[in-house]
Design a protein around this motif. Sequence first.
Motif, mmCIF file in Angstrom:
data_model
loop_
_atom_site.group_PDB
_atom_site.id
_atom_site.type_symbol
_atom_site.label_atom_id
_atom_site.label_comp_id
_atom_site.label_asym_id
_atom_site.label_seq_id
_atom_site.Cartn_x
_atom_site.Cartn_y
_atom_site.Cartn_z
ATOM 1 N N ASP A 53 0.834 -1.217 0.000
ATOM 2 C CA ASP A 53 0.000 0.000 0.000
ATOM 3 C C ASP A 53 0.857 1.251 0.000
ATOM 4 O OD1 ASP A 53 -2.240 -1.556 -0.020
ATOM 5 O OD2 ASP A 53 -2.699 -1.303 2.112
ATOM 6 N N ASP A 54 1.950 1.222 0.785
ATOM 7 C CA ASP A 54 2.837 2.382 0.872
ATOM 8 C C ASP A 54 3.481 2.684 -0.480
ATOM 9 O OD1 ASP A 54 4.175 4.440 2.495
ATOM 10 O OD2 ASP A 54 5.996 3.297 2.024
ATOM 11 N N VAL A 55 3.826 1.643 -1.234
ATOM 12 C CA VAL A 55 4.407 1.841 -2.570
ATOM 13 C C VAL A 55 3.388 2.501 -3.492
ATOM 14 C CG1 VAL A 55 5.192 0.606 -4.641
ATOM 15 C CG2 VAL A 55 6.135 0.008 -2.401
ATOM 16 N N ILE A 56 2.137 2.015 -3.434
ATOM 17 C CA ILE A 56 1.087 2.642 -4.265
ATOM 18 C C ILE A 56 0.955 4.129 -3.906
ATOM 19 C CG2 ILE A 56 -1.376 2.661 -4.791
ATOM 20 C CD1 ILE A 56 -1.408 -0.341 -4.299
ATOM 21 N N ILE A 57 0.998 4.448 -2.612
ATOM 22 C CA ILE A 57 0.889 5.852 -2.167
ATOM 23 C C ILE A 57 2.062 6.672 -2.686
ATOM 24 C CG2 ILE A 57 0.942 7.356 -0.130
ATOM 25 C CD1 ILE A 57 -0.583 5.093 1.371
ATOM 26 N N GLN A 58 3.281 6.084 -2.627
ATOM 27 C CA GLN A 58 4.461 6.812 -3.124
ATOM 28 C C GLN A 58 4.309 7.157 -4.603
ATOM 29 O OE1 GLN A 58 8.414 5.274 -1.966
ATOM 30 N NE2 GLN A 58 7.345 3.920 -0.509
ATOM 31 N N VAL A 59 3.875 6.170 -5.410
ATOM 32 C CA VAL A 59 3.691 6.413 -6.850
ATOM 33 C C VAL A 59 2.597 7.467 -7.069
ATOM 34 C CG1 VAL A 59 3.053 5.364 -9.058
ATOM 35 C CG2 VAL A 59 4.508 4.100 -7.445
ATOM 36 N N ALA A 60 1.517 7.369 -6.286
ATOM 37 C CA ALA A 60 0.428 8.356 -6.414
ATOM 38 C C ALA A 60 0.935 9.760 -6.109
ATOM 39 C CB ALA A 60 -0.719 7.996 -5.474
ATOM 40 N N ASN A 61 1.762 9.914 -5.069
ATOM 41 C CA ASN A 61 2.313 11.230 -4.727
ATOM 42 C C ASN A 61 3.199 11.770 -5.842
ATOM 43 O OD1 ASN A 61 1.001 11.253 -2.270
ATOM 44 N ND2 ASN A 61 2.736 10.401 -1.138
ATOM 45 N N ILE A 62 3.983 10.886 -6.487
ATOM 46 C CA ILE A 62 4.830 11.329 -7.609
ATOM 47 C C ILE A 62 3.954 11.825 -8.755
ATOM 48 C CG2 ILE A 62 6.421 10.501 -9.389
ATOM 49 C CD1 ILE A 62 7.582 8.608 -7.206
ATOM 50 N N ILE A 63 2.846 11.148 -8.986
ATOM 51 C CA ILE A 63 1.908 11.596 -10.035
ATOM 52 C C ILE A 63 1.374 12.988 -9.704
ATOM 53 C CG2 ILE A 63 -0.382 11.177 -11.019
ATOM 54 C CD1 ILE A 63 0.253 8.166 -10.870
ATOM 55 N N LYS A 64 0.901 13.190 -8.444
ATOM 56 C CA LYS A 64 0.335 14.495 -8.055
ATOM 57 C C LYS A 64 1.357 15.618 -8.187
ATOM 58 C CE LYS A 64 -1.403 12.688 -4.180
ATOM 59 N NZ LYS A 64 -2.047 12.562 -2.849
ATOM 60 N N GLN A 65 2.624 15.324 -7.930
ATOM 61 C CA GLN A 65 3.670 16.349 -7.983
ATOM 62 C C GLN A 65 4.076 16.706 -9.408
ATOM 63 O OE1 GLN A 65 6.770 14.543 -5.671
ATOM 64 N NE2 GLN A 65 5.522 14.554 -3.776
ATOM 65 N N ASN A 66 3.703 15.886 -10.391
ATOM 66 C CA ASN A 66 4.208 16.087 -11.754
ATOM 67 C C ASN A 66 3.113 16.333 -12.774
ATOM 68 O OD1 ASN A 66 7.353 15.444 -11.896
ATOM 69 N ND2 ASN A 66 6.435 14.109 -10.342
ATOM 70 N N ILE A 67 1.902 16.664 -12.330
ATOM 71 C CA ILE A 67 0.836 17.043 -13.256
ATOM 72 C C ILE A 67 0.274 18.402 -12.856
ATOM 73 C CG2 ILE A 67 0.239 14.661 -13.847
ATOM 74 C CD1 ILE A 67 -2.114 14.857 -11.914
ATOM 75 N N ARG A 68 -0.457 19.017 -13.780
ATOM 76 C CA ARG A 68 -1.039 20.336 -13.524
ATOM 77 C C ARG A 68 -2.279 20.219 -12.641
ATOM 78 N NH1 ARG A 68 -2.355 21.947 -19.527
ATOM 79 N NH2 ARG A 68 -3.399 19.932 -19.233
ATOM 80 N N GLU A 69 -2.757 21.391 -12.181
ATOM 81 C CA GLU A 69 -3.922 21.410 -11.287
ATOM 82 C C GLU A 69 -5.172 20.896 -11.980
ATOM 83 O OE1 GLU A 69 -6.413 24.607 -8.504
ATOM 84 O OE2 GLU A 69 -4.543 25.206 -9.474
ATOM 85 N N ASN A 70 -5.316 21.180 -13.279
ATOM 86 C CA ASN A 70 -6.525 20.740 -13.977
ATOM 87 C C ASN A 70 -6.367 19.366 -14.633
ATOM 88 O OD1 ASN A 70 -4.682 21.855 -15.805
ATOM 89 N ND2 ASN A 70 -6.292 22.336 -17.293
ATOM 90 N N ASP A 71 -5.193 18.761 -14.499
ATOM 91 C CA ASP A 71 -5.034 17.363 -14.934
ATOM 92 C C ASP A 71 -5.668 16.447 -13.893
ATOM 93 O OD1 ASP A 71 -3.613 18.207 -17.162
ATOM 94 O OD2 ASP A 71 -1.674 18.072 -16.138
ATOM 95 N N ILE A 72 -5.997 15.238 -14.307
ATOM 96 C CA ILE A 72 -6.721 14.334 -13.405
ATOM 97 C C ILE A 72 -5.905 13.058 -13.202
ATOM 98 C CG2 ILE A 72 -8.841 13.002 -13.041
ATOM 99 C CD1 ILE A 72 -10.153 15.085 -15.002
ATOM 100 N N GLY A 73 -5.406 12.897 -11.947
ATOM 101 C CA GLY A 73 -4.742 11.645 -11.580
ATOM 102 C C GLY A 73 -5.727 10.786 -10.801
ATOM 103 N N ALA A 74 -5.850 9.500 -11.160
ATOM 104 C CA ALA A 74 -6.865 8.650 -10.542
ATOM 105 C C ALA A 74 -6.307 7.249 -10.274
ATOM 106 C CB ALA A 74 -8.093 8.560 -11.443
ATOM 107 N N ARG A 75 -6.987 6.580 -9.335
ATOM 108 C CA ARG A 75 -6.683 5.166 -9.107
ATOM 109 C C ARG A 75 -7.594 4.356 -10.027
ATOM 110 N NH1 ARG A 75 -6.279 1.860 -3.566
ATOM 111 N NH2 ARG A 75 -5.247 -0.004 -4.387
ATOM 112 N N TRP A 76 -6.961 3.548 -10.892
ATOM 113 C CA TRP A 76 -7.714 2.805 -11.890
ATOM 114 C C TRP A 76 -8.246 1.493 -11.307
ATOM 115 C CZ3 TRP A 76 -9.544 4.583 -16.258
ATOM 116 C CH2 TRP A 76 -9.969 3.736 -17.258
ATOM 117 N N GLY A 77 -7.457 0.929 -10.406
ATOM 118 C CA GLY A 77 -7.850 -0.327 -9.775
ATOM 119 C C GLY A 77 -6.627 -1.108 -9.340
ATOM 120 N N GLY A 78 -6.612 -1.607 -8.090
ATOM 121 C CA GLY A 78 -5.456 -2.359 -7.591
ATOM 122 C C GLY A 78 -4.198 -1.530 -7.648
#
Length: 620
Positions: A511-536
Amino acid sequence: MKAQEKEAYAAFKEKFFDWLLSYEEYDQFSRIMMSLFLLLKQELMIKEVTLFLLDPFKKSFYPEVTTRNEELFCDILPTAEFQATDPKRKIHIHETEQCTIAQIFLQQPEEFMGVLQLVYEKEQCPSEAFLEQIEADLSRLFRKMKKISRGLSEEKRYERLHHFTAKIHASMKIEDVLEEIIDTLQEVYPSFTYYLFLSHDHQYHDRLPIKTLMFEHADENMAAMQAFLTGKIQLEDSISLQRSILYAPIKGAQGVYGVIEIIAPHIMEFPKSEMNFISLLANTAGSALENAKLYEQSRRLVADLQLINETMHCLNANLRLQDALEFMVNQIKRSFEAEEVGFFLFDQEKKKLLPGSTPFFQTRQAKKYIEFVSKRIRTERDMVFLGDAKIHTSPSTLAFRSLMAVPMVQNGMLKGVAIVLHREPYHFTFEMFKLLQSLIHHSTLAFANAMLREELESLVITDYLTKLYSRHYLDEQLQKSMETDAFGTFILIDIDNFKGINDTYGHQTGDDVIIQVANIIKQNIRENDIGARWGGEELAIYLPKVSLTTGVTIANRLAAKVRQETNPPVTVSCGVSYWKKNRHEEATDLFKRADEALYMAKRSGKNCVFVKDYHHQYKA
């Protein structure tokens, strides 16, 4: 008395009698005397006639009515010294090098009226018998004219009082009542000076002579304060300043609303008749002022209720929290003419400034005010209302003197505080403070509901673990983009060998690895871009109005960041797809191409980016 003097005096009396019959303004004693003196000069060959009255403070005489001009050379003031040796003597004659001066003491048994000074050419003074006849006649005349003048003046004053009463009771404006008080006093007593002592809550036109009743500095205006507290007239005599001061309370049925200060020069003591008239005027004004205040209060209450109703209607219209706060701040600034308005939430010892507050509260200068209010609110659990706050940040910075602070309480719990500031002292009235209390009390629940609603919305559209958006939200936003935008790019991301992470380190680390990857996504996209969890372990990014080339660059950058920044280190595989307006397709077509590209990235050894556009599939 000489025959020639008798003849001249008889002619004077005849002409004066003719003039008196034609004269109308008998209430103007000074004007009557001036006309009499001019006639005396003309008929009896006198150079100068002056009536002196006694100044009780200086115990000396001053000219009340005179025919003199600056060119005349005789300047001998009357004194009472010669009467000390002969109290019955009423005539005193001075001989100078230029003229002869006769001073006639005008008096009746019960009243001393003044000294009549007649200036003649040298050695042309009439006989003492002639002067005694003038004294006898003028003493009686002055006494009768003063009675007539006083009676007519009294009649005119009460006519003016009647006019004053009718006018102020016809008006429902407090300022009109106060102006009419001053205008009436100036008309009735033109030589006096007037002030109105009122409390801080009164804010009226600058032209009115208003003083503030300072309860904290009561020693400075003790007599005025006594009149205000007791509701009775107070007198204050000053021999050094040669004046008497009367303080009349402006009193209504429900209380005292102020004090009239009347400063009278050259008066040792106010006559009882004058005090009765001033008291009647003040009480009449008090009654009218009370009615005007009650009317103003009723209008203000109606306006306040309308404001509260309008505010609650808008706040309960499901506004976003920031929109609700901005609306509330604007309402307070407009209704109270406030300069700065801030809303704070308390989170244990922290204070969170809510969006919509004025920018001042983000500055260092605001810190002193925030700390002062927070301490008072937290320790005393009460409102703060200061008319002259001494919370200076430094001599060089702007100081706000008027301060209102109301706690935000919900279900008995202190949630935060609203702070309202203005740089002028005593800018806010107590009625404003009570209205602010009501507004904050009613709006706190609306703010809490807005926050809960936004938290709930966030939970619905946000993945609990990663805090990225949910797949459902991404689907909705991508569909909207395909309806309104011209193009966009979609990236599907899968964490390589994720099962091995779970098997080696456990599911918590996974779970912690998934969170780390999610945080990297949030830090590297714009405010109006959409980062989402697709599944698993699969994540997704939608980039509206972003070209395929830019999308591929972002995917490669993310893959590199994941390799460098994750712990334990992991890699990701990415599948990239693209759409544009002239191709009529659905979101599912975009997802399908990205999924096929991701499949190829996995088959090609993982840790890479594959693209599938409308015609090709290739490694980027």
